[in-house]
Design an enzyme around this catalytic site. Structure first.
Site, mmCIF file in Angstrom:
data_model
loop_
_atom_site.group_PDB
_atom_site.id
_atom_site.type_symbol
_atom_site.label_atom_id
_atom_site.label_comp_id
_atom_site.label_asym_id
_atom_site.label_seq_id
_atom_site.Cartn_x
_atom_site.Cartn_y
_atom_site.Cartn_z
ATOM 1 N N GLU A 143 0.786 -1.228 0.000
ATOM 2 C CA GLU A 143 0.000 0.000 0.000
ATOM 3 C C GLU A 143 0.825 1.289 0.000
ATOM 4 O OE1 GLU A 143 -3.233 -0.150 2.830
ATOM 5 O OE2 GLU A 143 -4.277 -1.612 1.579
ATOM 6 N N GLU B 78 -5.960 -8.361 -0.189
ATOM 7 C CA GLU B 78 -6.629 -8.040 1.076
ATOM 8 C C GLU B 78 -8.084 -7.722 0.804
ATOM 9 O OE1 GLU B 78 -4.964 -5.094 3.742
ATOM 10 O OE2 GLU B 78 -2.905 -5.760 3.320
#
Ligand code: ADA
Length: 580
Positions: free
Chosen positions: A399, A488
């Site tokens: 991320e 995720e």
């Protein structure tokens, strides 16, 4: 590299411990030995071993006196830390032996002042002060660029190992599912040695193949063979072998090391991931190394339970979110046949909450020293785990703000570095920028994290799934040759909290979200994997969105199932590992 041959002296157990609030220990020469009533257990993080230390993240000192029985004549002594951090400095018998930065990779130092048949003193300074230049970055315990608790200490095993002066420095092993074996061995010796290459059962007891090479020059030596009759490694049949290398001088054995290897190959082409020539689907979890009281150390019984639980759920893979896991942890992945996406400690999920301006983010990621530091930790991680059959892919980073051109460039540089270090494995990175991401072109597999129906479209799972699917169609249209993994997705659920109809934070909402995601995603052929966030609840920094733990586990922190575990288990059973 492992060894059945090298004498090993464990330093696990109780150590003397002292917090150094003002960082005066070095000036006051605590490395010669310090006074303290406090005790601590190694390995494990310091925080939960005493509630007084729970919120401490600064400098602390460890000390242990140990008796040395071994004869050291003609030997080299090494001290090996499998993981401590964030910064570690080591003294033995008052002499400085070395320092290391980074919590999740192993490091070792040569020691030349050990006393035999006597006591020796080891003193270790661990500095876990949060820093924006640390990997990963943090301002303090509760303001971090990452969503896991910033534990400190010597959290993995530490031991001494003795080698001969003639020893094996490093081994790099490549295989394929047809029995091809390539070994690059680095030998430290003053003279040519005889090299014994043995392929045996994984416990070393029965020999499959053996060859002796005489007069091998020291330095790098490459050995290549095709070995008949070996069985390939895969999640369904995780056949492991031990590759043992021994060096002899004048007929006397001087060193023997081994790695547990599997014969397998990985390839990405035409929008699919292939293992041993067959397309695979990765189903599993993002995990953490996190456990009550132990902190960042997952003890053996917990690891065993985790692998049996994951197996029972028909999972076949996980990502080492968000740092390389311990050797014991990954040994079990090799053994149980899990496909691992190995990730370095480059985690930036919360960085935009700390650094608001895009120019400042661009500056952080463009710094030459920053790139060099990231490369260093990547090379340490690869060196440690490169020979594992379970590691089939590298995730460059988690991320990052990869909608900023300079950050995308940073990812590009690191992705290239992975290929230089190890061209045998595909690369990916976990993006949360979806269609706005500028770095997806740099890696072989696209990995995306989605929380639609949780952090956005909250309370409305259907809307969340719909908007995610629209993004995915667009991403796949732009890069049809790249497989996509959803690395995720999930929702927090507090065990025992129920609601009909499903409301956020209830077990029902989590189960429903996971079911709807898996059903929608598994219908699309460009999806090559699904990893639920997270396997188990884990401790986080304190903030209004967390209830001490991140509750997105399908298991609680003590590994009891939530409703979602049962549902996920049946969803995973309908998704075969090999899709063709
Ligand atoms: C991010 C991050 C994870 C995780 C998750 C969450 O996507 O990659 O570390 O904690 O958020 O639960 O918010």
């Amino acid at each position: 590299m492992k060894s059945w041959f090298r004498p090993k002296i464990s330093l696990e157990g109780f150590w003397k411990f002292k917090i150094d609030e003002d960082d005066i220990g070095e000036k006051e020469e605590w490395f010669r030995g310090f006074e303290s009533e406090d005790l601590i257990y190694v390995p494990s993080s310091w925080n939960e071993q005493n509630p007084r230390w729970d919120q401490f993240s600064g400098v602390a000192w460890y000390q242990k006196d140990f008796y040395m029985r071994e004869n050291l004549e003609g030997k080299i002594a090494w001290i090996i830390f499998e993981g401590a951090g964030y910064k570690t400095k080591v003294w033995i018998n008052e002499k400085f032996v070395g320092e290391h930065e980074g919590s999740f990779t192993s490091f070792k130092f040569k020691i030349d002042n050990l006393k035999t048949r006597d006591f020796n003193r080891i003193v270790v300074k661990v500095d876990n002060t949060p820093s924006m230049y640390a990997l990963p970055p943090a301002v303090n315990l509760n303001v971090a660029a990452f969503d896991f608790f910033h534990y400190g200490g010597i959290h993995r095993p530490v031991y001494l190992e003795l080698t001969d002066q003639n020893y094996i420095k490093d081994l790099t092993i490549n295989t394929n599912s047809e029995g091809y074996l390539k070994v690059s061995v680095n030998i430290a010796s003053g003279k040519p040695v005889d090299l014994n290459v043995i392929l045996s059962s994984k416990d070393g007891t029965s020999i499959v193949y053996r060859e002796i090479l005489s007069g091998v020059e020291p330095g790098e030596h490459i050995y290549e063979r095709k070995i008949d009759g070996v069985k390939p490694w895969s999640p369904e049949t995780p056949n492991l072998y031990a590759l043992i290398l021994e060096i002899y001088l004048n007929g006397n054995i001087r060193d023997s090391v081994y790695e547990r290897i599997g014969f397998r190959d990985v390839e990405v082409k035409g929008g699919k991931i292939y293992l041993n020539g067959k397309a695979i689907f990765m189903k599993g979890f993002g995990r953490h190394e996190d456990f009550t009281i132990f902190g960042k150390y997952l003890p053996g019984p917990v690891l065993i339970r985790d692998f049996y639980l994951m197996k029972r759920m028909k999972a076949n893979s996980f990502r080492t979110s968000h740092y390389p896991y311990s050797s014991e942890h990954l040994d079990l992945a090799d053994e149980f046949g899990f496909l691992v996406i190995l990730e370095p400690p480059l985690c930036y999920s919360g960085i935009e909450r700390i650094i608001a301006k895009r120019e400042d983010l661009a500056k952080l990621f463009s710094g030459e020293n920053y790139v060099a530091k990231a490369k260093r930790v990547i090379s340490e991680m690869i060196r440690e785990h490169k020979n594992r059959p379970s590691v089939i892919m590298y995730s460059v980073i988690n991320e990052p703000p990869s909608d900023i051109p300079e950050v995308a460039e940073f990812i590009g540089k690191l992705a290239m570095y992975f290929k230089e270090m190890d061209p045998s494995r595909p690369t990916t990175f976990a993006s949360h920028k979806s269609v706005r991401d500028l770095a997806l072109g740099y890696v072989d597999v696209i990995s995306l994290n989605f929380y639609r129906g949780w952090y956005s479209e909250w309370g409305n799972i259907d809307e969340g799934v719909k908007s995610m699917m629209a993004d995915l169609e667009e991403i796949s249209r732009r890069s049809p040759e790249k497989p996509i993994i959803i690395t995720e997705f999930g929702a927090d659920a507090i065990i025992g909290l129920h609601s009909d109809p499903p409301n956020m934070w209830s077990e029902e909402y989590q189960a429903e979200l996971i079911r709807k995601y898996v059903e929608a995603l598994s219908k699309r052929s460009f999806i090559a994997g699904l990893h639920v966030w997270n396997f188990a609840d884990f401790r986080t920094p304190q903030n209004p969105g967390r209830t001490i733990l991140n509750r997105k586990g399908v298991f609680t922190r003590d590994r009891q199932p939530k409703m979602s575990a049962l549902i996920l288990s049946s969803l995973f059973s309908n998704l075969p590992t090999f899709t063709e």
